[in-house]
Design a protein around this motif. Structure first.
Motif, PDB file in Angstrom:
ATOM      1  N   ASN A 130       0.800  -1.230   0.000  1.00  0.00           N
ATOM      2  CA  ASN A 130       0.000   0.000   0.000  1.00  0.00           C
ATOM      3  C   ASN A 130       0.832   1.280   0.000  1.00  0.00           C
ATOM      4  OD1 ASN A 130      -2.427  -1.478   0.093  1.00  0.00           O
ATOM      5  ND2 ASN A 130      -2.218  -1.725   2.305  1.00  0.00           N
ATOM      6  N   ILE A 131       2.144   1.154  -0.163  1.00  0.00           N
ATOM      7  CA  ILE A 131       3.010   2.327  -0.181  1.00  0.00           C
ATOM      8  C   ILE A 131       3.989   2.229  -1.353  1.00  0.00           C
ATOM      9  CG2 ILE A 131       2.901   2.626   2.330  1.00  0.00           C
ATOM     10  CD1 ILE A 131       5.722   1.360   2.452  1.00  0.00           C
ATOM     11  N   THR A 132       4.641   3.348  -1.613  1.00  0.00           N
ATOM     12  CA  THR A 132       5.782   3.358  -2.526  1.00  0.00           C
ATOM     13  C   THR A 132       7.034   3.434  -1.658  1.00  0.00           C
ATOM     14  OG1 THR A 132       4.523   4.513  -4.246  1.00  0.00           O
ATOM     15  CG2 THR A 132       6.932   4.576  -4.393  1.00  0.00           C
ATOM     16  N   ALA A 133       7.760   2.336  -1.572  1.00  0.00           N
ATOM     17  CA  ALA A 133       8.931   2.265  -0.696  1.00  0.00           C
ATOM     18  C   ALA A 133      10.186   2.743  -1.423  1.00  0.00           C
ATOM     19  CB  ALA A 133       9.123   0.841  -0.203  1.00  0.00           C
ATOM     20  N   VAL A 134      11.060   3.399  -0.677  1.00  0.00           N
ATOM     21  CA  VAL A 134      12.305   3.923  -1.234  1.00  0.00           C
ATOM     22  C   VAL A 134      13.474   3.478  -0.367  1.00  0.00           C
ATOM     23  CG1 VAL A 134      13.637   6.000  -1.733  1.00  0.00           C
ATOM     24  CG2 VAL A 134      11.194   5.938  -2.240  1.00  0.00           C
ATOM     25  N   SER A 135      14.500   2.967  -1.005  1.00  0.00           N
ATOM     26  CA  SER A 135      15.779   2.707  -0.352  1.00  0.00           C
ATOM     27  C   SER A 135      16.851   2.966  -1.393  1.00  0.00           C
ATOM     28  CB  SER A 135      15.866   1.274   0.178  1.00  0.00           C
ATOM     29  OG  SER A 135      17.113   1.052   0.825  1.00  0.00           O
ATOM     30  N   LYS A 136      17.457   4.148  -1.321  1.00  0.00           N
ATOM     31  CA  LYS A 136      18.406   4.562  -2.344  1.00  0.00           C
ATOM     32  C   LYS A 136      19.614   5.207  -1.675  1.00  0.00           C
ATOM     33  CE  LYS A 136      17.425   8.306  -4.610  1.00  0.00           C
ATOM     34  NZ  LYS A 136      16.762   9.300  -5.474  1.00  0.00           N
TER      35      LYS A 136
END
Length: 272
Positions: free
Chosen positions: A9-15
């Protein structure tokens, strides 16, 4: 951290982000000076399984370090460590490293029982213990972690130069330039309580390269000099590079967010 990227249900970010983490070994610490110190620093750097800790402890939200900058900073280099001092291999050179650590210098077992210090009121315990365990297993020594009750007590010991073991350190610059990471942390002018060079590292070779880089008006030429200064750091290892903390975030579905070099959302560019 270990599960959020799987949330539907989310847009996950790991950058890649701007935060560089390490631990400092003071230049005045017993058994870490001269030739003896050189080999022991290299042995510790080589004995940390950064990739395993990044995945097991941080859920992949940190990136193993390859230099002393950060991936979002110009000059960041994944190929700087040509000698592989930051590379972990549980079999490669293990016997050699153990000999350098113990037999070569003929020191008694347990001499470095207290190796890594941290504050118990923070969030470092798990990774510090994992790093100590990795060092202990790779080198066959009694490397233990030791907690200060509070971060204030740890900071006081660092500032007063009474700390008697390695301690967590790191950098995150206010501007996207190698100088912000290298001068305050390692230049002689930032030692002795005058900056963030809390291990009191001093190198004429490093200082000269930093001065040349600062005087250079061409950015690419300056970056080349900064890279040369980092090669000096890889040789001397005033700190042991660990990892870079990723930009770890989430937004609602279909909301696009960009992050600047500080890892902060660029709010004026957010679109849905």
């Amino acid at each position: 951290l270990k599960t959020y990227q799987n949330e539907k249900n989310i847009t996950a970010v790991s950058k890649p982000g701007p935060s560089f983490s390490a631990f400092t070994i003071s230049q005045n610490l017993k058994h870490f000076q001269g030739e003896e110190g050189k080999y022991r620093r290299q042995a510790i750097a080589h004995a940390i399984d950064r990739e395993n800790i990044a995945n097991a402890i941080f859920g992949g939200t940190v990136t193993p370090a390859t230099d002393f900058l950060a991936p979002v900073i110009k000059g960041y280099d994944t190929d700087l460590d040509t000698d592989g001092v930051l590379a972990y291999d549980e079999t490669k050179d293990r016997g050699t490293l153990q000999r350098f650590w113990a037999n070569y210098f003929n020191l008694e077992k347990g001499v470095y029982e207290k190796l890594l210090e941290y504050s118990a009121d923070g969030t470092d315990k798990e990774w510090v213990e994992a790093a100590a365990n990795s060092i202990r297993n790779a080198l066959g020594i009694d490397a233990e972690s030791y907690p200060f009750a509070t971060s204030k007590e740890l900071r006081s010991a660092i500032q007063e130069r009474t700390i008697d073991a390695a301690f967590k350190s790191g950098m995150q610059s206010d501007y996207p330039h190698p100088e912000g990471y290298l001068v305050q942390a390692y230049d002689s002018s930032a030692a002795d309580g005058k900056g963030l060079n809390n291990g009191d590292y001093k190198s004429d070779e490093f200082d000269a390269l930093i001065d040349q880089a600062a005087a250079e008006t061409d950015l690419d030429k300056a970056v080349s000099l900064y890279r040369q200064s980092e090669r000096v750091l890889l040789k001397d290892l005033p700190v042991i590079p660990l990892w870079y903390t990723n930009v770890t975030a989430a937004s609602a579905k279909n909301v696009e967010v960009s992050y600047n070099y500080m890892g902060v959302p660029e709010y004026n560019t957010i679109v849905k």
